[in-house]
Design a protein around this motif. Structure first.
Motif, short mmCIF file in Angstrom:
data_model
loop_
_atom_site.label_atom_id
_atom_site.label_comp_id
_atom_site.label_asym_id
_atom_site.label_seq_id
_atom_site.Cartn_x
_atom_site.Cartn_y
_atom_site.Cartn_z
N ALA A 109 -2.02 -0.93 -3.94
CA ALA A 109 -3.05 -0.48 -3.65
C ALA A 109 -3.01 1.45 -3.06
O ALA A 109 -1.74 1.68 -2.55
CB ALA A 109 -3.45 -0.79 -1.82
N LYS A 148 -11.70 -5.12 3.25
CA LYS A 148 -10.09 -4.52 4.07
C LYS A 148 -11.43 -4.44 5.81
O LYS A 148 -12.30 -3.26 5.61
CB LYS A 148 -9.40 -3.13 3.67
CG LYS A 148 -8.68 -3.35 2.96
CD LYS A 148 -8.03 -1.98 2.74
CE LYS A 148 -6.22 -2.50 3.42
NZ LYS A 148 -5.65 -1.04 3.28
N ASN A 174 -4.69 5.06 -2.69
CA ASN A 174 -5.42 5.36 -0.86
C ASN A 174 -5.73 6.60 -2.82
O ASN A 174 -5.61 7.77 -2.98
CB ASN A 174 -5.54 5.36 -0.17
CG ASN A 174 -5.89 4.86 1.01
OD1 ASN A 174 -6.10 4.09 1.41
ND2 ASN A 174 -3.91 4.64 0.77
N GLU A 203 -8.07 2.10 -3.49
CA GLU A 203 -8.86 1.80 -2.39
C GLU A 203 -9.67 2.80 -1.97
O GLU A 203 -9.53 3.56 -1.95
CB GLU A 203 -7.89 1.86 -1.12
CG GLU A 203 -7.33 0.66 -1.67
CD GLU A 203 -5.86 0.15 -0.20
OE1 GLU A 203 -6.16 1.13 1.56
OE2 GLU A 203 -5.61 -0.97 0.20
N GLU A 229 0.55 -0.99 0.12
CA GLU A 229 -0.08 0.08 -0.55
C GLU A 229 0.86 0.79 0.42
O GLU A 229 1.45 1.47 0.50
CB GLU A 229 -0.69 -0.27 1.02
CG GLU A 229 -1.54 1.91 1.12
CD GLU A 229 -2.87 1.44 2.93
OE1 GLU A 229 -3.27 2.43 2.73
OE2 GLU A 229 -2.43 0.75 3.48
N ASP A 271 -12.38 0.08 2.02
CA ASP A 271 -11.62 0.52 2.65
C ASP A 271 -12.45 0.18 4.21
O ASP A 271 -13.44 1.13 4.15
CB ASP A 271 -10.77 1.23 2.36
CG ASP A 271 -9.54 1.47 3.63
OD1 ASP A 271 -8.91 0.53 4.07
OD2 ASP A 271 -8.87 2.71 3.62
#
Length: 265
Positions: free
Chosen positions: A95, A180, A97, A129, A42, A159
């Motif tokens: 990943a 997640k 965000n 995410e 991430e 997320d």
């Protein structure tokens, strides 16, 4: 209060130039499969201020969102994460965000397409995410946006998953590739039967719909052991590995608790 206001305005001013001045960088936190394999990272944005030093994301991200500079930061993070991932010697998943402001834009799919084209990253290696709060604002628009993104061949993760009615409806309505589990549930594992019951329910629901689950915020062996026993697919947290600057070491990364993983699986 006056001092706090001046501090915030100074931070807002400096954030407007952080990207152009090369003050931002990315750390990468490993994501591990239940069998011990590192499967992805991430990307986590960091700000090294010339005078303040490292400014925590929890401090500068809200300021960026209020001031509008989050748009420039979002664009930089997406391209930089794709660029660095494309240079890795192994095809790990990356990943990234997606902020609320970024998801609200009409051209997010065009931005992602451009980032993939400019960096040469395979679409199947990029995972965006998206938090629940962003989806609930306008469900019909969110569906269209996610379908456009999925048409590019990328992955989408939900997320910070919680357990409200809206959460359950999202799992069915949106084209999700991963869920997640929120770290607040993971933190209480081994101490709270209620948290264990919630985690068990999330995993069961996701697996029933054919969606894998990643638990974040894992810090103890007890938490990892319980998650493996409940069938959690993937894990992330300090026990697996702390965020690190040089993600290229991913090719040499070894799981920190392989004996526990194999004995519990």
């Amino acid at each position: 209060m006056d001092q706090q206001l001046r501090e915030r305005r100074a931070l807002e001013h400096d954030l407007r130039f952080a990207v152009d001045r090369g003050e931002l960088y990315l750390d990468y936190q490993p994501q591990q499969h239940r069998d011990g394999r590192i499967i992805g990272y991430e990307a986590l944005v960091r700000w090294r201020h010339p005078d303040r030093g490292i400014v925590p994301p929890g401090e500068f991200i809200p300021v960026a969102e209020r001031s509008g500079s989050i748009a420039q930061i979002d664009d930089w993070v997406l391209v930089e994460a794709c660029r660095e991932a494309a240079s890795w010697d192994r095809p790990f998943r990356i990943a990234v965000n997606v902020s609320a402001a970024q998801f609200r834009r009409e051209n997010l799919d065009a931005q992602v397409r451009m980032a993939l084209r400019e960096t040469g990253l395979e679409p199947s290696r990029l995972e965006l995410e998206i938090t629940e709060g962003v989806l609930i604002e306008d469900v019909s628009r969110a569906k269209k946006a996610m379908q456009s993104l999925k048409s590019l061949g990328i992955l989408i993760a939900l997320d910070d998953f919680r357990t409200g009615y809206s959460s359950l409806s999202y799992v069915e309505a949106f084209p999700l590739d991963r869920i997640k589990i929120d770290r607040s549930f993971v933190a209480s594992l081994g101490q709270s039967e209620r948290s264990l019951a919630i985690v068990r329910a999330i995993i069961g629901l996701a697996h029933g719909l054919g969606v894998p689950v990643l638990a974040e915020g894992i810090e103890t062996r007890v938490q990892m052991s319980l998650l493996i026993e409940e069938g959690c697919d993937e894990m992330q947290g300090y026990l697996i590995g702390r965020p690190q600057r040089d993600a290229a070491v991913g090719s040499r990364f070894k799981p920190r608790v392989p004996s526990l993983i194999h004995s519990a699986s």
